[in-house]
Design an enzyme around this catalytic site. Structure first.
Site, PDB file in Angstrom:
ATOM      1  N   TYR A  80       0.769  -1.126   0.225  1.00 14.35           N
ATOM      2  CA  TYR A  80      -0.024   0.162  -0.144  1.00 14.35           C
ATOM      3  C   TYR A  80       0.864   1.362   0.153  1.00 14.35           C
ATOM      4  CZ  TYR A  80       0.838   0.156   4.972  1.00 14.35           C
ATOM      5  OH  TYR A  80       1.381   0.010   6.225  1.00 14.35           O
ATOM      6  N   ASP A 130      -5.479  -3.697   3.687  1.00  9.48           N
ATOM      7  CA  ASP A 130      -4.572  -2.979   3.242  1.00  9.48           C
ATOM      8  C   ASP A 130      -4.337  -2.920   1.663  1.00  9.48           C
ATOM      9  OD1 ASP A 130      -3.701  -2.143   5.767  1.00  9.48           O
ATOM     10  OD2 ASP A 130      -2.158  -3.541   6.041  1.00  9.48           O
ATOM     11  N   TYR A 178      -6.936 -11.357  11.360  1.00 14.03           N
ATOM     12  CA  TYR A 178      -7.221 -10.625  12.838  1.00 14.03           C
ATOM     13  C   TYR A 178      -8.681 -10.468  12.944  1.00 14.03           C
ATOM     14  CZ  TYR A 178      -2.449  -8.808  12.159  1.00 14.03           C
ATOM     15  OH  TYR A 178      -1.136  -8.759  12.061  1.00 14.03           O
ATOM     16  N   ASP A 185      -6.317   2.127  10.521  1.00 10.32           N
ATOM     17  CA  ASP A 185      -5.683   2.176   9.533  1.00 10.32           C
ATOM     18  C   ASP A 185      -6.546   1.771   8.194  1.00 10.32           C
ATOM     19  OD1 ASP A 185      -4.333   1.357  11.865  1.00 10.32           O
ATOM     20  OD2 ASP A 185      -2.622   0.849  10.895  1.00 10.32           O
ATOM     21  N   ARG A 259      -0.080   7.767  14.037  1.00 11.32           N
ATOM     22  CA  ARG A 259      -0.293   7.370  12.519  1.00 11.32           C
ATOM     23  C   ARG A 259      -1.940   6.800  12.589  1.00 11.32           C
ATOM     24  NH1 ARG A 259       4.495   5.218  10.477  1.00 11.32           N
ATOM     25  NH2 ARG A 259       3.881   3.148  10.403  1.00 11.32           N
TER      26      ARG A 259
END
Length: 419
Positions: A80, A130, A178, A185, A259
């Site tokens: 990404y 992602d 997960y 994110d 972030r």
């Protein structure tokens, strides 16, 4: 005789200019005659008379001569971070018309997408959100080049959304490995692509359903990950409350990682680029941007204008002013001001942050190449070895320079300031 003298003169010039020639040779794959002329005039690989957006972009192209290298990759890999820098390259090409920027983007598609539309190293069965982010590059390239292989690859990525596992109320899991976990994110990784794809390819009731689903993802995050006291959002939430990092009562991870919040802000402002003006969810997203920005301004360092790796613990041992999150926050705020999502008074906080990045985190080599320092390389939760989300975990992750997760948002922020 004249011919011999002419050759001697050429050899002498070549010897004197060998340093320039060698420097240019390293970036020849992405350099046009125009920028080569600028280089030779200034004697630098990256001319210092350009604006920061181009200076950083050319520096990235020098460091990573092929765009698939932007994630420090040793071989072509579908990841990404490249897409963030290439998003900036798209805007720079539109602004300057310099073909080397377009070639840099196009090369990514050529290297990563096979002729039958197969995406190199990508496995849909992993349901890793992602990996949707680089689909933004293909949306751009398909619009420009109309290559069938890009359309096939885009359709594959869109299929991932249909199969992406969700929480009970409908939030996307971050990855199949997960389970029951929603990470901030993931909103950036998946939602701008989902929205852009819908705008380009979907119509009618199906499009409305997709836009509603996209806005719901933000509604769900605001409901489940927001800390009402600070206005900040936690890095992640485990619906099952089974992870060692998850609070047993709330399911939330224990810290506000810079972030993660940066990804979330960028997700909101980028989704609004494609969400229809008349969609009722626009007003809610804009309200989220307002509360989000108020919260991050409260934890902005008053002197430097920067933000810390762990946002609410600036004085704790080992914490540091971190580049990627700082660049993301600046981009989110200045773009929101420029697009009318925030009042103009918010520009001061963005400018303070931007100036702080240039003063404290940017260095320029003698050859003109620009570096962005103090970037957190990576951070996550769970996995092997296990990442527990503790304060100590975040501040001890690797720090490096010129991570695309920072340089990309810096170029994007620069472009907003240069408008």
């Amino acid at each position: 005789m004249n011919f011999i003298n002419h050759n001697i003169k050429l050899l002498a010039f070549a010897a004197l200019g060998s340093g320039i020639f060698l420097a240019c040779a390293q970036t020849k794959s992405v350099t046009t005659s125009k920028s080569a002329t600028e280089t030779s005039k200034s004697g630098k690989i990256v001319p210092t008379n350009l604006k920061w957006s181009e200076r950083m972009m050319l520096s990235e192209m020098h460091r990573f001569p092929e765009s698939w290298m932007l994630d420090f990759s040793k071989s072509p890999k579908w990841t990404y971070p490249s897409a963030i820098v290439l998003d900036a390259a798209e805007q720079l090409y539109a602004k300057t018309g310099k073909k080397e920027y377009y070639n840099y983007i196009s090369d990514f598609g050529e290297k990563l997408i096979k002729e039958d539309g197969t995406i190199l190293t990508y496995d849909i069965e992993k349901y890793n959100i992602d990996l949707l982010n680089s689909g933004n590059v293909l949306l751009y390239l398909y619009e420009k080049e109309k290559k069938e292989k890009y359309l096939k690859a885009l359709q594959t990525l869109r299929l991932q959304i249909d199969g992406q596992p969700r929480t009970k109320e409908g939030s996307f899991w971050h990855k199949k490995i997960y389970p029951y976990q929603v990470w901030l994110d993931g909103l950036y990784m998946g939602m701008p692509f989902y929205t852009h794809y819908t705008r380009d390819f979907v119509k009618g009731a199906e499009a409305t359903k997709a836009y509603d689903d996209i806005v719901f993802q933000f509604d769900s995050v605001q409901k489940n990950l927001l800390d009402k006291k600070t206005g900040l959002l936690y890095h992640a939430w485990d619906e099952s409350k089974e992870q060692a990092w998850a609070n047993k009562e709330t399911g939330l991870s224990p810290n506000f990682w810079g972030r993660a919040m940066g990804w979330y802000g960028m997700a909101m402002v980028d989704v609004l680029d494609y969400l229809p003006q008349n969609h009722p969810g626009r007003a809610r997203l804009i309200s989220y941007i307002k509360s989000y920005t108020d919260a991050i301004i409260k934890v902005q360092d008053k002197e430097s204008g920067l933000w810390y790796q762990v946002l609410d613990k600036p004085l704790a041992n080992g914490n540091y002013e971190e580049a990627t999150s700082s660049a993301m926050f600046v981009y989110t705020i200045i773009k929101s001001v420029n697009n009318g999502y925030l009042p103009k008074s918010y520009k001061a906080a963005a400018k303070k942050g931007y100036d702080g990045i240039i003063k404290n985190l940017i260095t320029v080599d003698e050859n003109g190449v620009v570096n962005l320092n103090k970037c957190c390389a990576v951070a996550g939760l769970g996995g092997k070895p296990y990442r527990d989300g503790s304060y100590e975990y975040y501040v001890n992750e690797e720090i490096r320079s010129n991570d695309a997760k920072g340089t990309g948002p810096f170029i994007l922020a620069s472009l907003e300031f240069e408008k």
